[in-house]
Design an enzyme around this catalytic site. Structure first.
Site, mmCIF file in Angstrom:
data_model
loop_
_atom_site.group_PDB
_atom_site.id
_atom_site.type_symbol
_atom_site.label_atom_id
_atom_site.label_comp_id
_atom_site.label_asym_id
_atom_site.label_seq_id
_atom_site.Cartn_x
_atom_site.Cartn_y
_atom_site.Cartn_z
ATOM 1 N N MET A 90 46.207 38.748 33.027
ATOM 2 C CA MET A 90 44.723 38.790 32.800
ATOM 3 C C MET A 90 43.952 37.719 32.309
ATOM 4 S SD MET A 90 45.665 42.401 30.412
ATOM 5 C CE MET A 90 47.134 41.793 29.555
ATOM 6 N N GLN A 145 50.877 33.598 38.613
ATOM 7 C CA GLN A 145 49.974 34.295 39.606
ATOM 8 C C GLN A 145 49.022 33.334 40.321
ATOM 9 O OE1 GLN A 145 46.528 37.324 38.952
ATOM 10 N NE2 GLN A 145 47.961 38.750 40.147
ATOM 11 N N CYS A 186 42.165 41.310 42.545
ATOM 12 C CA CYS A 186 41.012 41.081 41.569
ATOM 13 C C CYS A 186 39.748 41.326 42.115
ATOM 14 C CB CYS A 186 41.209 39.713 40.900
ATOM 15 S SG CYS A 186 39.669 39.133 40.075
ATOM 16 N N GLY A 243 48.945 46.620 31.324
ATOM 17 C CA GLY A 243 47.664 45.485 31.017
ATOM 18 C C GLY A 243 47.247 45.539 29.613
#
Length: 337
Positions: A19, A72, A102, A235
């Site tokens: 995130m 990531q 995303c 998340g």
């Protein structure tokens, strides 16, 4: 720079989602005071930042306590992604994950994120190049589709093409991403969740590791999902209500977690905070990740207020954190799901 050593195979049963602005190295160190087993992910880091940014420590630095830890990556150029994957392995990361989920405009314009679901061959080429460059796992995090794609046929085609390139692990956010008409924030909530689609994907591809992400808020919900998929990823709930992580190890791994109480978790982080302050970090950049630790507890609001009003001041020290902690009544508490 961290030097890589051989590590056991990753157990992805439970992970905390990457995130932006949230899963920083400081949040991840805090998370480790609550769970030893959860797989943690960095924020998305673009290939450009790694290849051209300086110093690399800014983008890749982490504390050894954070393992197991995945980086990531955001990008679409196979050569650059392979180069960055090799750098990540050299730094000691346990996994490299490609962001295909995303929905922000900024990443779309650079062929990063969810828009890549419309380019499965490009994702396959990237996966192939990364796998040839490293020995650590290369995984993909994606959506169930974008815009007007068919959630069944197009998702199956995407998975088949990328799996044929050697990817055997997919974490699927069980929502479409609408690149036209919805903001990135709206894309986190407005498209409906479709858990059954991810369950069908696992049933049709038992040879693959299929993880599920999106809307999960409790460990009971995670256990329910694990009857149909291989792993779960949480998340925002893991960030806004971090104490839920204190139940992960016992509920999903059958071992007691490291934090017998919220205060114990906070105290366990003190040496890390002190070390980071010595390195020049500002106290508010560290403590902002703990603001939800005492959510719903007597004194929790005073804790948050004290940090919000004082941690940003010049020269704020560990004493500010200790004073905030003293505003919350301490009592024994078991890890709650």
């Amino acid at each position: 720079m961290n030097t890589g050593t051989a590590r056991p195979a990753l157990d992805r049963t439970f992970s905390v989602a990457p995130m932006m602005d949230w899963t920083t190295r400081d949040y991840r160190a805090f998370a480790r005071t609550l769970t030893r087993h959860a797989l943690l992910y960095t924020e998305m880091v673009t290939t450009g930042a790694i290849l051209h940014g300086s110093p690399r420590e800014r983008f890749l630095g982490f504390d050894e306590v954070e393992h197991p830890l995945a980086l990531q990556l955001g990008g679409s150029d196979a050569f650059e992604l392979a180069e960055c994957a090799a750098i990540a392995e050299a730094w000691g990361y346990d996994e490299v994950n490609l962001n295909v989920g995303c929905p922000s405009d900024r990443v779309q314009n650079n062929l990063i994120g969810a828009c890549l679901m419309g380019h499965p061959q490009k994702v396959a080429a990237a996966v192939k190049a990364m796998r040839e460059a490293v020995s650590i796992p290369v995984t993909v995090k994606c959506r169930i589709g974008i815009d007007d794609q068919d959630e069944d046929a197009d998702l199956s085609r995407f998975i088949d093409i990328v799996a044929d390139a050697g990817c055997d692990t997919f974490i699927v956010h069980a929502r479409k991403a609408w690149l036209e008409g919805l903001s990135p924030k709206e894309n986190r909530d407005v498209p409906p969740l479709n858990y059954p689609r991810v369950h069908r994907l696992k049933a049709s591809r038992p040879d693959l590791h299929i993880g599920i992400n999106g809307g999960l808020k409790t460990l009971d919900a995670c256990r329910e999902q694990l009857a149909s998929v291989d792993s779960v990823m949480i998340g925002r709930e893991a960030y806004q209500n971090p104490w839920m992580l204190a139940g992960v190890d016992e509920a999903l791994y059958g071992e007691p977690g490291p934090a017998p109480s919220r205060h114990a978790a906070a105290r366990a982080l003190r040496p890390y905070i002190a070390r980071r302050l010595d390195q020049g970090a500002r106290l508010n950049h560290l403590t902002r990740h703990l603001l939800g630790l005492f959510q719903g507890q007597p004194g929790g609001r005073k804790f948050r207020r004290h940090l919000s009003e004082n941690a940003h001041l010049g020269g704020a020290s560990l004493a500010v954190f200790d004073d905030a902690l003293g505003l919350v009544a301490e009592h024994d508490a078991s890890a709650a799901a």
